[in-house]
Design an enzyme around this catalytic site. Structure first.
Site, PDB file in Angstrom:
ATOM      1  CG  ASP A  16      -1.829   1.272   1.287  1.00  0.00           C
ATOM      2  OD1 ASP A  16      -2.323   1.525   0.440  1.00  0.00           O
ATOM      3  OD2 ASP A  16      -2.483   1.626   2.124  1.00  0.00           O
ATOM      4  CG  ASP A  18      -1.452   7.941   2.828  1.00  0.00           C
ATOM      5  OD1 ASP A  18      -0.991   8.515   3.052  1.00  0.00           O
ATOM      6  OD2 ASP A  18      -3.049   9.239   2.237  1.00  0.00           O
TER       7      ASP A  18
END
Length: 344
Positions: A16, A18
Site C-alpha cells: 500500500d 498512504d
C-alpha cells in the site's frame, strides 16, 4: 536473503502507499530505506493503489521524490486491474463501454479491447472508473447498456470517498452506487478490497509467494486475504493494535509489525498453549485459551483478555491476538475485548 529474516519468506512485496510509504506528501520515517533494501535483496516491490486521481507514472514520480526509486511498471492501479479482469473474460477486440476517463479508455485499449462510449456501439461490457467530469447522462448510458444482463459490468473500485485539495469528496463508489440503484445489479470490483488488484500485481512480477503490506484492515488486509496471500499489518497508518485485535476474521493479518524496518528482523511468533486453564466456567462456556510470545503471555476467556506483559511490547499484543483469535475464530462484527494488563 536469509530465511530467518521476515522478508526472506516471500518472493515479492505488494505494498500500500498512504500510511505505509508516506503520510500525505511526506515519507514515513524509515520506509523508503526499508523498501530500497527489499529491492536490493532482489525482491520486487509492486505498489498497489485505488487512487484514480493520479496516473501510475505520477505515483511513481512521487515515490521517486521520496527516494523510493520507482517506475510506472512498479505501480498497479485499480483501473489496470479492471482491464485485466476484462481481458480475462472477453475475447480480444471486444467492445467495452467506458464510464470514466480517457485514461481509463487507454488502459482498456492497451489490454487489446476496443473502448466505446455508447449503447449504439453494442458493447459487451461496461467498465466504470472515477472521473470528476462524469454526469447524469454518462451514468444513465451505463444503466441503459447494463439493462442487458449479458453485458459484463466491472468497476475499478468502490471507494466511497476521495481526498481532494479542499477536503473529502465523493469517490467512485458513490457513482457505482447510482448505477447499481438503477440497474439492481452488482459489478465485479477490481480494486481493493477485492482480490483482482492483488493477483494482477503478483502476476506482473511472476510472484508465487507474495506478501501484502498495508495499514488498513478493511482494504489492504481484507484484499490480501481474499487473494490468498500472506498479509502484514504495519502500525504506521490507520489501524491500531486495538483495532487489529478486535478485527473481524476476514480482516485479520497473519503478521503485525511496528514499521517496515522490521521486515529484516526474525519474526517472533506467538505460540498457542493448551486451552483449558481452570474450571471457573460453566459447561456451556468456551474454555480459556492461552498463548505466549517471548516473555509475554495472554489468556483469552469469555470476559475478555488477561495479558501478562508490557502494554508497549508488541509481543504481548501478538500473544493476545493469538489467544483471542483462537477463542473467537469466526467473527463478523468488530469488537475490541476488555483487556486486563498484569506485570509479566
Amino acid at each position: 536473503m536469509s530465511a530467518d529474516r521476515l522478508i526472506g519468506r516471500f518472493d515479492a512485496v505488494l505494498s500500500d502507499l498512504d500510511g505505509v510509504v508516506y503520510a500525505g506528501p511526506h515519507a514515513i520515517p524509515g520506509a523508503p530505506e526499508a523498501l530500497e533494501s527489499v529491492k536490493a535483496a532482489g525482491i520486487p516491490v509492486v505498489f498497489v493503489t485505488n487512487n484514480a486521481s493520479r496516473s501510475v507514472e505520477q505515483v511513481a514520480e512521487h515515490l521517486s521524490e521520496l527516494e523510493v526509486a520507482t517506475t510506472g511498471e512498479q505501480v498497479i492501479s485499480s483501473a489496470q486491474a479492471a482491464a485485466v479482469v476484462l481481458k480475462n473474460k472477453l475475447d480480444p477486440g471486444a467492445k467495452v463501454m467506458i464510464t470514466g476517463s480517457q485514461a481509463l479508455a487507454q488502459i482498456v485499449r492497451d489490454a487489446g479491447l476496443e473502448p466505446v462510449w455508447g449503447q449504439e456501439d453494442q458493447p459487451q461490457a461496461v467498465v466504470q472508473g472515477f472521473d470528476p467530469g462524469l454526469g447524469w447522462k454518462d451514468l444513465a448510458e451505463a444503466a441503459f447498456v447494463l439493462a442487458d444482463s449479458e453485458v459484463l459490468w466491472v468497476a475499478t473500485n468502490t471507494d466511497g470517498s476521495i481526498p481532494q485539495a479542499r477536503g473529502i469528496a465523493p469517490g467512485n463508489g458513490t457513482l457505482v452506487a447510482a448505477v447499481r440503484s438503477a440497474t439492481k445489479r452488482d459489478p465485479l470490483v477490481a480494486g481493493k478490497p477485492e482480490a483482482p488488484i492483488f493477483t494482477a500485481g503478483a502476476q506482473r512480477v511472476n510472484a508465487q509467494n507474495p506478501v501484502v503490506i498495508g495499514d488498513r484492515l478493511d482494504t489492504d488486509i481484507l484484499g490480501g486475504n481474499r487473494a490468498g496471500f500472506a498479509t502484514i499489518a504495519v502500525l504506521t497508518g490507520v489501524d491500531t493494535l486495538e483495532s487489529i485485535l478486535g478485527a473481524v476474521t476476514a480482516e485479520r493479518p497473519q503478521i503485525v509489525i511496528n514499521e517496515l524496518s522490521e521486515l529484516f528482523e526474525p519474526l517472533t511468533e506467538a505460540e498457542l498453549v493448551t486451552a483449558a486453564t481452570g474450571d471457573s466456567h460453566d459447561d456451556d462456556a468456551a474454555s480459556p485459551v492461552e498463548a505466549r510470545c517471548k516473555g509475554a503471555w495472554a489468556q483469552a476467556h469469555d470476559g475478555g483478555l488477561t495479558v501478562h506483559g508490557d502494554r508497549d511490547d508488541l509481543n504481548a499484543w501478538r500473544a493476545a491476538m493469538a489467544a483471542w483469535w483462537d477463542l473467537n475464530p469466526e467473527v463478523t462484527t468488530a469488537h475490541v475485548p476488555e483487556i486486563t494488563w498484569e506485570s509479566a
